[in-house]
Design an enzyme around this catalytic site. Structure first.
Site, short mmCIF file in Angstrom:
data_model
loop_
_atom_site.label_atom_id
_atom_site.label_comp_id
_atom_site.label_asym_id
_atom_site.label_seq_id
_atom_site.Cartn_x
_atom_site.Cartn_y
_atom_site.Cartn_z
N ILE A 653 -26.75 -39.10 28.83
CA ILE A 653 -25.85 -39.14 27.67
C ILE A 653 -24.42 -39.04 28.19
CG2 ILE A 653 -25.22 -37.98 25.51
CD1 ILE A 653 -28.07 -39.28 25.59
N GLN A 662 -23.72 -40.83 16.56
CA GLN A 662 -24.49 -42.05 16.36
C GLN A 662 -25.88 -41.75 15.84
OE1 GLN A 662 -23.64 -45.40 16.70
NE2 GLN A 662 -21.78 -44.22 16.50
N LYS A 725 -29.26 -45.31 28.78
CA LYS A 725 -29.94 -46.20 27.83
C LYS A 725 -29.06 -46.28 26.58
CE LYS A 725 -34.75 -45.12 29.03
NZ LYS A 725 -35.98 -44.47 28.51
N GLY A 726 -29.20 -47.33 25.83
CA GLY A 726 -28.42 -47.43 24.59
C GLY A 726 -29.03 -46.54 23.52
N GLY A 728 -27.17 -46.36 20.15
CA GLY A 728 -26.47 -46.59 18.88
C GLY A 728 -27.38 -46.98 17.74
N GLU A 729 -28.45 -47.66 18.06
CA GLU A 729 -29.32 -48.18 17.00
C GLU A 729 -30.69 -47.51 16.98
OE1 GLU A 729 -28.51 -52.74 16.50
OE2 GLU A 729 -27.84 -52.13 18.47
MO1 MOS Z 1 -26.18 -54.69 16.47
S1 MOS Z 1 -26.95 -55.20 14.68
O1 MOS Z 1 -27.27 -55.32 17.59
O2 MOS Z 1 -24.59 -55.28 16.28
#
Ligand code: MOS
Length: 764
Positions: A653, A662, A725-726, A728-729
């Site tokens: 992180i 996020q 690792k990402g 955000g989603e």
């Molecule tokens: Mo995100 S929806 O992969 O900008």
């Protein structure tokens, strides 16, 4: 000598751009002061399918201050179509609104009015009299005239993951379940309205527009306008929300640039909230058929996931989340198929966790239903089906902390009570309230793209970093600064980060949560170059205190250069020795699985992301688990979510503060996607009817109770050198299923079609 504490990767740090944002000095696309701007306003179609038969602009042109009205009659082929992004292009839609008289969807741009003031442009746009020859449109699924095509036939890039023999395995399974689910249309609705400001200086075009892809916009616009990409400059330092809506070029940008060129004057366009629903992209509605076969001990024998998604007539847009859902659990017989359904709609696009949000809703709801059928604790069901290898190709996960996340969240949530005493639905009540507890899993691909950065260490030991990355509100500015601080021993407030500008070295589009991993690894490389130049110069300097040392034993820390025994000198002195001025380093990072020519492509604005489930030798995902408490009123069926806990593991992180932000934002959005959000469609007119923030439901503070985020430590030295690792989603995936699962536990009623509305609980 230094007084500031050492900051670096992992230090909880407020956003370095935060003050500018909250004091209003951060400028967005429409705020840019340009010289003597003219103002645009769009007029959009009132039918979804047909042709324009007449445009009467007499009254509109009669208004004082109207400068020009652009329609298909005076634009036509002077703006080129541009390629759809799925065909290696830049456009979010291949529909070119002012090319001819054809109408492809409701709310299509039919005119751009330019006037001296915004108010005049808007007035004139409303005074245009447009007549149509209307055909009956198809609104979506089940509409006569809609056309279903297998995704594999629609795109050469799509493959339906499968392994083993799902049909026979399912037939032979002792426990079976086959269920349908659906998710609604949703719109991103970033608070910053869609806007574009364009100004020409001779041949050079400058575009101020909030963008998740400044290089893509630059090359896409050049193609559409027939100009040299070297003459297009796209500037987007701040973004007032994006969520995927600003990733591909929409049709308005070239129109504004075209108008500015025709009028020889800067033009500003702000798209109204309702027009944003149809002139930008959105999340299309989906349907799912899930079929699970299991042993009595809960182990999965077979898994089948079929998905259907709505798209426009011309574009084969798809999100195809079966790539993810077929890789979550251990199972040897898997079948999947995605189909797209063409209707008379604007082309959908990517919206936060585009494939995972709808597809994992279906799978994670079905897993809960399976647990009930087995009379098994749903966490136990996940444990039994955990795996260290993805089932399709048998590739190992670089790391997978799904169960650690379930355990951490379960402990915090006190799940043990439900496990032992309250397994049956409706078993917990408090006064007039039915209380339900539920959980679900999330996973999100760790994708990376090539990135180029420039890092400049100035003689005063301050740093400038430049890269055409984007901060969509996620904290990219701060993550980049922390990486520099970590590697150069310079405090964050001495670091200037410049991003969001197509004149800077290219970075990937801000999508698939890749920015931190892609860009910070490139930044670390550039910093390493600078460090080794400083250390070599120190070792070579016969008068200096580090003369003759092995440069590898010298390090930077707290604005100093030092050796292993604690001898140190100020960084400014070390810089002066290594350079007459500034030390500048340029670095490129090409992640694992990305072809070497990807950097060249990126310099032409073409994205190449790799990771998740598309690598040949391994699979890389972040994981998490969400636990939700839902309360439903016995009489009114009012639904409340007093408590949500999410535990997530996403490698290293970089900034715990923005990571938590996020993740908690994702949890809230997950609740929203279960209980609130849906764009309603009038089936007869193929029209979005709640195209405003009053009727497009989103949660407000009163809808959200306690939100707890746990970051489960995870070390992954394979994903990339920094182990990032990402995330955000990650957190809005699965949360919708967790809410539905909790709601079932409260009421005994299973909702398989989102969003959950009170009336669905009243139905018997
Ligand atoms: Mo995100 S929806 O992969 O900008």
């Amino acid at each position: 000598m230094t007084t500031s504490p050492m900051q670096g990767i992992g230090t909880d740090t407020p956003r370095i751009d935060g003050r500018r944002k909250v004091t209003g000095t951060a400028r967005y696309g429409a705020d840019m002061p340009v010289n003597s701007p003219a103002y645009g306003f769009l007029r959009t179609s009132s039918i979804a399918r047909g042709r324009i038969t007449g445009i009467n602009d007499t009254e509109a042109r009669g208004l004082g201050g109207v400068l020009e009205i652009f329609t298909y009659k005076n634009v036509g082929d002077r703006i080129k179509p541009g390629k759809f992004f799925a065909n290696q292009g830049y456009m979010g839609s291949s529909i070119v609104p002012l090319a001819d008289d054809r109408i492809w969807h409701d709310g299509q741009i039919v005119a751009l009015v330019i006037a001296e003031t915004f108010e005049t442009a808007r007035d004139a746009a409303h005074r245009l009299v447009i007549t149509y020859d209307e055909e009956k449109p198809s609104a979506g699924f089940d509409s006569p005239g809609s056309e279903t095509v297998a995704a594999a036939d629609a795109s050469k890039y799509h493959h339906d993951p499968s392994v083993g023999d799902e049909d026979s395995a399912f037939a032979a399974s002792p426990v079976k379940l086959s269920l349908r689910y659906s998710t609604p249309t949703q719109h991103h609705n970033p608070i910053e309205l869609f806007s574009t400001t364009c100004a020409w200086n001779a041949e050079r075009l400058t575009v101020w527009e909030s963008s998740q892809n400044v290089y893509g916009f630059r090359f896409g616009l050049a193609e559409q306008l027939g100009v040299d990409p070297g003459n297009v400059h796209v500037i987007s330092p701040f973004i007032g929300g994006a969520f995927g809506s600003r990733g591909s070029l929409t049709q308005r940008t070239a129109l504004v640039a075209f108008a500015a060129r025709q009028l020889q004057r800067p033009v500003k366009l702000v798209v109204s909230r309702d027009q944003g629903f149809t002139t930008a992209t959105y999340r299309a509605e989906t349907r799912h058929q899930i079929r699970l076969g299991a042993q009595r001990d809960g182990s999965l024998v077979s898994l089948r996931h079929e998905g259907w998604e709505v798209t426009s007539r011309p574009d084969p847009h798809m999100v195809a989340g079966t790539d993810t859902t077929t890789r979550l659990y251990d199972c040897h017989n898997i079948a999947s198929r995605v189909s797209i359904v063409h209707a008379d709609r604007s082309t959908p696009g990517f919206m936060r966790s585009p494939p995972e949000l709808p597809y994992l809703f279906a799978l994670e709801s079905a897993m809960d239903e399976l647990a009930l059928q087995l009379n098994m604790d749903p966490v136990e069901l996940r444990r039994i089906n955990d795996t260290k290898k993805e089932p399709i190709k048998g590739l190992p996960y670089t790391s997978r902390s799904l169960l650690s996340c379930f355990d951490a969240a379960a402990t915090e949530f006190d799940w043990v009570k439900r496990r032992h005493h309250h397994r049956r639905p409706g078993s917990i009540t408090e006064g007039d309230w039915l209380i339900g507890l539920g959980c679900a899993a999330t996973m999100y691909p760790t994708a990376m793209g090539p990135a180029a950065v420039r890092v400049v260490l100035l003689p005063d030991a301050s740093v400038k970093v430049q890269t055409a990355a984007h901060d969509v509100g996620t904290g990219a500015y701060t993550a980049i600064a922390l990486t520099v601080a970590d590697r150069l021993g310079v405090p964050v407030n001495h670091i200037a980060v410049e991003i969001g500008d197509s004149d800077l070295p290219p970075a990937p589009a801000a999508g698939v949560s890749n920015t931190t991993a892609s860009v910070c690894n490139a930044v670390a490389k550039a910093c390493a170059q600078i460090r080794s130049r400083i250390a070599s110069a120190a070792a070579k300097d016969r008068q200096g205190r580090f003369a003759g040392r092995n440069p590898a034993t010298l390090s930077l820390g707290r604005q100093t250069l030092r050796d292993g025994s604690g001898r140190e000198e100020p960084l400014t002195q070390a810089i002066a020795r290594a350079s007459n001025g500034a030390l500048e380093a340029y670095a490129e990072n090409i992640p694992h699985g990305v072809k070497p020519n990807a950097m060249g492509k990126l310099y032409r604005g073409i994205q190449t992301l790799a990771g998740g489930g598309d690598l040949d030798d391994r699979i890389q995902f972040a994981f998490g688990a969400e636990f939700v408490e839902v309360r439903v009123h016995k009489l009114t069926r009012e639904i409340r979510v007093p408590r949500i806990v999410g535990a997530f593991a996403a490698g290293r992180i970089v900034n715990p503060r923005t990571a938590e932000s996020q993740l908690s934002g994702g949890l809230i959005w997950g609740i929203s996607s279960a209980l609130h959000e849906a764009t309603e469609i009038d089936e007869r007119a193929a029209r979005f009817v709640n195209a405003d923030l009053a009727e497009y439901m989103i949660p407000v503070n009163a809808d959200i109770g306690s939100v707890k985020v746990i970051m489960v430590p995870e070390k992954d030295d394979q994903v990339n050198p920094l182990g990032i690792k990402g995330l955000g989603e990650l957190a809005n995936v699965g949360t919708n299923a967790a809410v539905c699962n909790a709601l079932f536990h409260a009421t005994g009623k299973r909702i398989r079609d989102l969003p959950i509305r009170l009336e669905k609980l009243l139905e018997t």
